[in-house]
Motif scaffolding. Sequence first.
Motif, PDB file in Angstrom:
ATOM      1  N   PHE A   1      -2.228   0.544  -7.054  1.00 58.56           N
ATOM      2  CA  PHE A   1      -3.125  -0.534  -7.454  1.00 58.56           C
ATOM      3  C   PHE A   1      -3.843  -1.079  -6.221  1.00 58.56           C
ATOM      4  N   PRO A   2      -5.150  -1.232  -6.285  1.00 55.73           N
ATOM      5  CA  PRO A   2      -5.908  -1.635  -5.089  1.00 55.73           C
ATOM      6  C   PRO A   2      -5.677  -3.086  -4.688  1.00 55.73           C
ATOM      7  N   ARG A   3      -6.015  -3.379  -3.441  1.00 57.55           N
ATOM      8  CA  ARG A   3      -5.978  -4.755  -2.948  1.00 57.55           C
ATOM      9  C   ARG A   3      -7.068  -5.588  -3.629  1.00 57.55           C
ATOM     10  N   LEU A   4      -6.859  -6.875  -3.646  1.00 58.82           N
ATOM     11  CA  LEU A   4      -7.900  -7.783  -4.136  1.00 58.82           C
ATOM     12  C   LEU A   4      -8.938  -7.991  -3.037  1.00 58.82           C
ATOM     13  N   SER A   5     -10.168  -8.190  -3.454  1.00 56.57           N
ATOM     14  CA  SER A   5     -11.238  -8.377  -2.470  1.00 56.57           C
ATOM     15  C   SER A   5     -11.307  -9.806  -1.952  1.00 56.57           C
TER      16      SER A   5
ATOM     17  N   ASP B   1       0.837  -1.217   0.000  1.00 63.40           N
ATOM     18  CA  ASP B   1       0.000   0.000   0.000  1.00 63.40           C
ATOM     19  C   ASP B   1       0.864   1.256   0.000  1.00 63.40           C
ATOM     20  N   GLU B   2       2.061   1.157   0.581  1.00 63.56           N
ATOM     21  CA  GLU B   2       2.949   2.316   0.638  1.00 63.56           C
ATOM     22  C   GLU B   2       3.610   2.599  -0.710  1.00 63.56           C
TER      23      GLU B   2
ATOM     24  N   ARG C   1       2.014  -9.172  -8.045  1.00 58.25           N
ATOM     25  CA  ARG C   1       1.669  -9.663  -9.386  1.00 58.25           C
ATOM     26  C   ARG C   1       0.157  -9.683  -9.584  1.00 58.25           C
ATOM     27  N   GLN C   2      -0.568 -10.169  -8.605  1.00 58.22           N
ATOM     28  CA  GLN C   2      -2.019 -10.260  -8.743  1.00 58.22           C
ATOM     29  C   GLN C   2      -2.688  -8.885  -8.676  1.00 58.22           C
ATOM     30  N   ARG C   3      -2.121  -7.981  -7.906  1.00 53.39           N
ATOM     31  CA  ARG C   3      -2.643  -6.602  -7.926  1.00 53.39           C
ATOM     32  C   ARG C   3      -2.459  -5.995  -9.311  1.00 53.39           C
TER      33      ARG C   3
END
Length: 444
Positions: free
Chosen positions: A114-118, A109-110, A239-241
Amino acid sequence: MTDPANPDRPDPDGEEEALLRFLAQFGISPGPDGRLDVEALMGRLQGMMGAFATQMASFGKSDESGMNWGFTKDVVRRLTAAAGPDPSAGTAELARIRDAVALADLWLDEELGFPRLSSPAAAWTRAEWVERTWSTWQQLVRPVTGQLSVALRGLVDARESASVEPMLRMALSGMFASQVGQSLASLAQSVVSAADIGLPLTGEPQVALLPVNISAFSEGLEADPGDILLFLAIREVARQRLFGAVGWLGPQLLALVEHYARDIAIDPDALEQAIESQLGSAMTPEALEDAGQALAGSLFAPQVTEEQREVLERLETLLALVEGWVDEVVAQVAGTRMPAAAALTETLRRRRAVGGPAESALKSLVGLELRPRRTRDAANLWAATRVARGSEARDATWDHPDLLPTTADLADPLGFAAAGHTAGAPDDLDAELARLLDEEGGGA
């Protein structure tokens, strides 16, 4: 040869001669009178085909290409089981993985917008990785089965042996299904996360780690197991973000692999040798596994078309940009917090250099031979871009394919870092990839 009395009808003697030449390779020869009892032989062949078809049908129905995916998955399951225990994660192990992913998200986050996955993080067994990625592998391999059909048709025509084509097709599809199964089983035993090979193999971005494989990966490393888990979690989350935030990226990666596979050339000599070897033995699922293993690595012809070279270069560059970006982001968030991060990054680079999971799988399944050394160049380029223009500018580069660095930019990271690119009109290959993506979306 034709029948003089009826030029449109093949000469039965000529057909028999062709069949004799073909069958002699498998130890099937004429009787004492020097003639071949074609009817008896065909009855025997049909009986073999029927018995084999019954065996294969027990695994489910083959698709339109003749590929029996049920048999393929059975090969994967048996080989995966034979590799050793594959236990589901217990409550404590799942908690450790989710704690590592939560900390990875906090650190990322820092660094990232790109947002977190839900969806919550998962701990997969090897068998679960196979199940969750299965449909994507089918999508990537299907173009190769089409090319195999074309190559088989040429082999049959060259031998004037149309009468045994069904048997050849059945043997070939079984061997290739076995080869695919063995490749995926090997991959299932080495990947440490859902997208470890750099491709988006799940329908939606999903953070998932494989504890059994992480344990095997950690053997011989001096780092603390907790640090290794956290390091791999950061990589997978980053990678997934990226896949979740950049909607075009995953589909384009898969479209490039499909585009390359669609034009793959099959080595006719390797194909012929494989079929002759298989037909000279019992046609059983076990024999097909042996033949599939022998076929691996020799099926695809070394020559590629000019269009394939362009596709390969784009795919190599795009995969390098993804993994290089992950290297750079992980270095930023873990470099000062985890003393082992640099050594672990180097371990992964050596893994790629000797033919890691991505390189091995794509070579055996669709004939792609990637050059992973470009990943280090890509990481240097992303780092230079961050230093020159900041993390936001680095990540904004993913907004459009035309903004991304090219192969030439990897050789001049400072030049790209200073100026970047502007989006332009798509070229012919971009238009073709867009068409493939549209077709895939329309068929969903």
